[in-house]
Design a protein around this motif. Structure first.
Motif: not given
Length: 123
Positions: A38-51, A94-98, A115-123
């Motif tokens: 989840x980026x600031x001002x945006x909705x939480x989005x799916x990145x990857x999942x594993x069975x 964020x990691x998730x489980x179901x 809980x979230x862990x922050x990733x910051x990528x500078x240009x």
């Protein structure tokens, strides 16, 4: 199941990071696992999942070819290797489980969250 994510940090564009998500409380292999961000001002989005077994993955187009998800059921841990990072990857991850077998892209279909862990990528 309780989830603990770690490994975020500040990195320059083109760099790499590896996130980890450690699970406790229930049988780890009984859960499909995923990463969202989840980026600031945006909705939480799916990145990857594993069975549950790790033999099937689902990857968002935005990270395909750059991010790799894996899991070690013996260590109750999931990993996200992020290569060729871009500034637009900056977000709380964020990691998730179901317990379901599918790998849905909607956050509302995942039951457990770390809980979230922050990733910051500078240009």
């Amino acid at each position: 199941v309780q989830l603990q994510a770690c490994g975020g940090g500040l990195v320059q564009a083109g760099g790499c990071l590896r996130l980890s998500c450690a699970a406790s409380g229930r049988t780890f292999s009984s859960y499909a696992m995923g990463w969202f961000r989840q980026a600031p001002g945006k909705e939480r989005e799916f990145v990857v999942g594993i069975s549950k077994s790790g033999d099937t993955t689902r990857v968002a187009n935005s990270v395909k070819g750059r991010f790799t998800i894996s899991r070690d059921n013996a260590k109750n841990t999931m990993y996200l290797q992020m290569n060729s990072l871009k500034p637009e990857d900056t977000a709380l991850h964020y990691c998730a489980a179901d317990s379901q077998s599918l790998l849905p892209t909607s956050q509302y279909e995942w039951s457990y969250w770390g809980q979230g862990t922050l990733v910051t990528v500078s240009s």
